[in-house]
Every structure is written in C-alpha cells, then in structure tokens.
Design a protein around this motif. Sequence first.
Motif, PDB file in Angstrom:
ATOM      1  N   MET A 109       6.275  -5.970   2.350  1.00 39.74           N
ATOM      2  CA  MET A 109       5.872  -4.971   3.614  1.00 39.74           C
ATOM      3  C   MET A 109       5.534  -3.563   3.441  1.00 39.74           C
ATOM      4  SD  MET A 109       8.921  -4.593   6.766  1.00 39.74           S
ATOM      5  CE  MET A 109       8.873  -3.328   7.706  1.00 39.74           C
ATOM      6  N   PHE A 110       6.143  -3.189   2.162  1.00 39.66           N
ATOM      7  CA  PHE A 110       5.583  -2.037   1.974  1.00 39.66           C
ATOM      8  C   PHE A 110       4.059  -1.845   1.506  1.00 39.66           C
ATOM      9  CE2 PHE A 110       4.944   1.752  -1.194  1.00 39.66           C
ATOM     10  CZ  PHE A 110       5.371   2.729  -0.282  1.00 39.66           C
ATOM     11  N   ILE A 111       3.716  -2.930   0.950  1.00 40.69           N
ATOM     12  CA  ILE A 111       2.256  -3.016   0.381  1.00 40.69           C
ATOM     13  C   ILE A 111       1.433  -3.132   1.711  1.00 40.69           C
ATOM     14  CG2 ILE A 111       0.710  -4.661  -0.925  1.00 40.69           C
ATOM     15  CD1 ILE A 111       2.908  -4.871  -2.852  1.00 40.69           C
ATOM     16  N   GLU A 112       1.732  -3.836   2.686  1.00 41.09           N
ATOM     17  CA  GLU A 112       1.089  -3.962   3.658  1.00 41.09           C
ATOM     18  C   GLU A 112       0.764  -2.571   4.731  1.00 41.09           C
ATOM     19  OE1 GLU A 112       2.107  -7.376   6.452  1.00 41.09           O
ATOM     20  OE2 GLU A 112       1.979  -8.732   4.558  1.00 41.09           O
ATOM     21  N   LEU A 113       2.075  -1.834   4.621  1.00 44.24           N
ATOM     22  CA  LEU A 113       1.765  -0.454   5.232  1.00 44.24           C
ATOM     23  C   LEU A 113       0.902   0.131   4.527  1.00 44.24           C
ATOM     24  CD1 LEU A 113       3.068   1.633   7.205  1.00 44.24           C
ATOM     25  CD2 LEU A 113       4.737   2.267   5.602  1.00 44.24           C
ATOM     26  N   ILE A 114       0.924   0.288   3.269  1.00 37.50           N
ATOM     27  CA  ILE A 114       0.094   1.326   2.352  1.00 37.50           C
ATOM     28  C   ILE A 114      -1.550   0.499   2.656  1.00 37.50           C
ATOM     29  CG2 ILE A 114      -0.774   1.582  -0.092  1.00 37.50           C
ATOM     30  CD1 ILE A 114       1.800   3.043   1.160  1.00 37.50           C
ATOM     31  N   ALA A 115      -1.496  -0.559   2.605  1.00 40.21           N
ATOM     32  CA  ALA A 115      -2.853  -1.164   2.966  1.00 40.21           C
ATOM     33  C   ALA A 115      -3.280  -1.050   4.247  1.00 40.21           C
ATOM     34  CB  ALA A 115      -2.932  -2.530   2.841  1.00 40.21           C
ATOM     35  N   THR A 116      -2.590  -0.618   5.285  1.00 35.38           N
ATOM     36  CA  THR A 116      -3.021  -0.486   6.409  1.00 35.38           C
ATOM     37  C   THR A 116      -3.439   0.955   6.624  1.00 35.38           C
ATOM     38  OG1 THR A 116      -1.398  -1.895   7.450  1.00 35.38           O
ATOM     39  CG2 THR A 116      -2.078  -0.328   9.133  1.00 35.38           C
ATOM     40  N   VAL A 117      -2.623   1.926   6.285  1.00 31.29           N
ATOM     41  CA  VAL A 117      -2.994   3.324   6.044  1.00 31.29           C
ATOM     42  C   VAL A 117      -4.361   3.695   5.422  1.00 31.29           C
ATOM     43  CG1 VAL A 117      -2.237   5.452   5.157  1.00 31.29           C
ATOM     44  CG2 VAL A 117      -0.546   4.437   6.138  1.00 31.29           C
ATOM     45  N   PHE A 118      -4.423   2.969   4.235  1.00 27.55           N
ATOM     46  CA  PHE A 118      -6.068   2.844   3.720  1.00 27.55           C
ATOM     47  C   PHE A 118      -7.011   2.360   4.440  1.00 27.55           C
ATOM     48  CE2 PHE A 118      -3.434   3.838  -0.339  1.00 27.55           C
ATOM     49  CZ  PHE A 118      -4.135   5.031  -0.783  1.00 27.55           C
ATOM     50  N   ALA A 119      -6.622   1.463   5.252  1.00 22.26           N
ATOM     51  CA  ALA A 119      -7.851   0.844   6.080  1.00 22.26           C
ATOM     52  C   ALA A 119      -8.008   1.821   7.159  1.00 22.26           C
ATOM     53  CB  ALA A 119      -7.235  -0.563   6.811  1.00 22.26           C
ATOM     54  N   GLY A 120      -7.327   2.823   7.562  1.00 24.35           N
ATOM     55  CA  GLY A 120      -7.470   3.579   8.723  1.00 24.35           C
ATOM     56  C   GLY A 120      -8.212   4.735   8.021  1.00 24.35           C
ATOM     57  N   ILE A 121      -8.037   4.964   6.708  1.00 25.06           N
ATOM     58  CA  ILE A 121      -8.664   6.151   5.983  1.00 25.06           C
ATOM     59  C   ILE A 121     -10.206   5.731   5.701  1.00 25.06           C
ATOM     60  CG2 ILE A 121      -8.670   7.332   3.901  1.00 25.06           C
ATOM     61  CD1 ILE A 121      -5.758   7.559   3.936  1.00 25.06           C
ATOM     62  N   ALA A 122     -10.291   4.376   5.444  1.00 25.63           N
ATOM     63  CA  ALA A 122     -11.691   3.692   5.081  1.00 25.63           C
ATOM     64  C   ALA A 122     -12.453   3.712   6.301  1.00 25.63           C
ATOM     65  CB  ALA A 122     -11.577   2.460   4.596  1.00 25.63           C
ATOM     66  N   ALA A 123     -11.840   3.476   7.322  1.00 26.39           N
ATOM     67  CA  ALA A 123     -12.516   3.372   8.780  1.00 26.39           C
ATOM     68  C   ALA A 123     -12.840   4.792   9.109  1.00 26.39           C
ATOM     69  CB  ALA A 123     -11.694   2.741   9.656  1.00 26.39           C
ATOM     70  N   ALA A 124     -12.155   5.934   8.962  1.00 24.88           N
ATOM     71  CA  ALA A 124     -12.538   7.339   9.203  1.00 24.88           C
ATOM     72  C   ALA A 124     -13.531   7.843   8.377  1.00 24.88           C
ATOM     73  CB  ALA A 124     -11.176   7.996   9.225  1.00 24.88           C
ATOM     74  N   GLY A 125     -13.404   7.380   7.298  1.00 27.24           N
ATOM     75  CA  GLY A 125     -14.470   7.780   6.036  1.00 27.24           C
ATOM     76  C   GLY A 125     -15.906   7.358   6.672  1.00 27.24           C
ATOM     77  N   LEU A 126     -15.724   6.041   6.764  1.00 28.05           N
ATOM     78  CA  LEU A 126     -17.120   5.325   7.015  1.00 28.05           C
ATOM     79  C   LEU A 126     -17.749   6.001   8.323  1.00 28.05           C
ATOM     80  CD1 LEU A 126     -18.837   2.972   6.340  1.00 28.05           C
ATOM     81  CD2 LEU A 126     -17.662   1.425   7.968  1.00 28.05           C
ATOM     82  N   LEU A 127     -17.078   6.290   9.283  1.00 28.81           N
ATOM     83  CA  LEU A 127     -17.529   6.929  10.397  1.00 28.81           C
ATOM     84  C   LEU A 127     -17.859   8.392  10.116  1.00 28.81           C
ATOM     85  CD1 LEU A 127     -17.901   6.463  13.510  1.00 28.81           C
ATOM     86  CD2 LEU A 127     -15.932   8.022  13.810  1.00 28.81           C
ATOM     87  N   MET A 128     -17.268   8.818   9.242  1.00 30.60           N
ATOM     88  CA  MET A 128     -17.760  10.537   8.878  1.00 30.60           C
ATOM     89  C   MET A 128     -19.118  10.303   8.274  1.00 30.60           C
ATOM     90  SD  MET A 128     -14.236  12.038   7.572  1.00 30.60           S
ATOM     91  CE  MET A 128     -13.862  13.721   8.120  1.00 30.60           C
ATOM     92  N   LEU A 129     -19.393   9.178   7.438  1.00 39.97           N
ATOM     93  CA  LEU A 129     -20.523   9.176   6.923  1.00 39.97           C
ATOM     94  C   LEU A 129     -21.703   8.817   7.870  1.00 39.97           C
ATOM     95  CD1 LEU A 129     -19.529   7.224   3.449  1.00 39.97           C
ATOM     96  CD2 LEU A 129     -20.126   9.624   3.692  1.00 39.97           C
ATOM     97  N   VAL A 130     -21.297   7.899   8.755  1.00 37.38           N
ATOM     98  CA  VAL A 130     -22.343   7.909   9.624  1.00 37.38           C
ATOM     99  C   VAL A 130     -22.540   8.897  10.427  1.00 37.38           C
ATOM    100  CG1 VAL A 130     -22.776   6.351  11.728  1.00 37.38           C
ATOM    101  CG2 VAL A 130     -21.728   4.982   9.880  1.00 37.38           C
ATOM    102  N   ASN A 131     -21.647   9.788  10.796  1.00 37.93           N
ATOM    103  CA  ASN A 131     -21.867  10.887  11.668  1.00 37.93           C
ATOM    104  C   ASN A 131     -22.872  11.881  10.730  1.00 37.93           C
ATOM    105  OD1 ASN A 131     -21.700  12.776  13.713  1.00 37.93           O
ATOM    106  ND2 ASN A 131     -19.840  13.536  12.942  1.00 37.93           N
ATOM    107  N   ILE A 132     -22.569  12.046   9.530  1.00 42.81           N
ATOM    108  CA  ILE A 132     -23.374  12.758   8.520  1.00 42.81           C
ATOM    109  C   ILE A 132     -24.852  12.241   8.659  1.00 42.81           C
ATOM    110  CG2 ILE A 132     -23.814  13.633   6.079  1.00 42.81           C
ATOM    111  CD1 ILE A 132     -20.719  13.654   5.993  1.00 42.81           C
ATOM    112  N   ALA A 133     -25.022  11.105   8.600  1.00 39.50           N
ATOM    113  CA  ALA A 133     -26.373  10.489   8.492  1.00 39.50           C
ATOM    114  C   ALA A 133     -27.103  10.708   9.774  1.00 39.50           C
ATOM    115  CB  ALA A 133     -26.331   9.069   8.207  1.00 39.50           C
ATOM    116  N   LEU A 134     -26.166  10.779  10.907  1.00 37.29           N
ATOM    117  CA  LEU A 134     -26.954  11.116  12.148  1.00 37.29           C
ATOM    118  C   LEU A 134     -27.030  12.384  12.649  1.00 37.29           C
ATOM    119  CD1 LEU A 134     -25.116   7.938  14.247  1.00 37.29           C
ATOM    120  CD2 LEU A 134     -27.408   8.268  13.412  1.00 37.29           C
TER     121      LEU A 134
END
Length: 172
Positions: A1-26
Amino acid sequence: MFIELIATVFAGIAAAGLLMLVNIALGRRLPRWLTPVAAGLGMIAATISNEYTWYGRTADALPEGMKVAVTVEEQSWIRPWTQAWPYTERFVAIDTGNAMTNDNLPGQVLTDLYFFGRWAPVNKAPMLFDCTAHRSALLIDGADFAQGGTVSDAQWQPLPEDDPILGIVCET
C-alpha cells in the motif's frame, strides 16, 4: 500500500512536470492553474490503473499449483467508471499442488483455499470436499479423523454440481 502511495505521488509529479515542459514549449501561454490540475489528474489515473491491474499482478504472482477459482468484481457509485468497467476486488485461489486424498475415501479431497482481497490480508482455510456427494466442509477449527480417514465432526454443506471450486478440486 505504501509503494502504491509513493507511485501515485510520483505520477502526479510526472504529470505536472510534463505539463510544465509543454507550457515552456508553447511560450508559457497556458494558465498557471493547469499544473496542479494535471498533477491531480495524473494521481487519479495512477490510482485507477492500480485498481484495475491489482488482480492480474496478484494472480500472476501465485506459485505453481495455485489456481484461481472465483473472482468477485466490484461496481461502485463512488467510482462511476466501474459501472461500465467493473474491476476485480477479491478472488479465491485453490492450492491444487498440496491437495491430499485418502485411498480409503477416493471421492474426498482435502486442500487449502486462499482468499485474496484488494486491501485485506490473505486468509487461508483448509477445506474438505466430497466430489461424489457434491459437498464441502470447512475445517478451520480443526477436525477429528477416525481410523479409516473419515472426518467425524465435519459440518457438510451441499454444493451445486457446477460449483467452480468443486470442479477444480475434483479434477486434481
């Protein structure tokens, strides 16, 4: 359960980082509030993915001789997507590799059932099956075996002939 929580947090960070890169590209034309929304959507997607892949991952990790007999699918109004695509929340596996028979009682098989649940510990229950009479007896509190191998204090429960657990146990 703890590993899934960590994976969920990292998925959120990755999605935010991806959108930040798209924003910089635009040329930074996207609104700033979109970044936390992307993080939240990424975490929701990771949680849904974990719900739907739990059964497959768990069933694939079962040792040799374990067979899945029954699955229970879940639908919930809290998760509206499950109305269209239910997910497997729990299942029963049979330990066919360690099933025991008695030459004096050829129609009876003693084996362990394992009950798996999404957020629950695995439970093990020894069960005696009578393949000829289509019945079973749960032996959680132990059993007294007579000289010929019969169980003297079993509380037999009738099973339908097409019961999936009975079918798997009796084919071994």
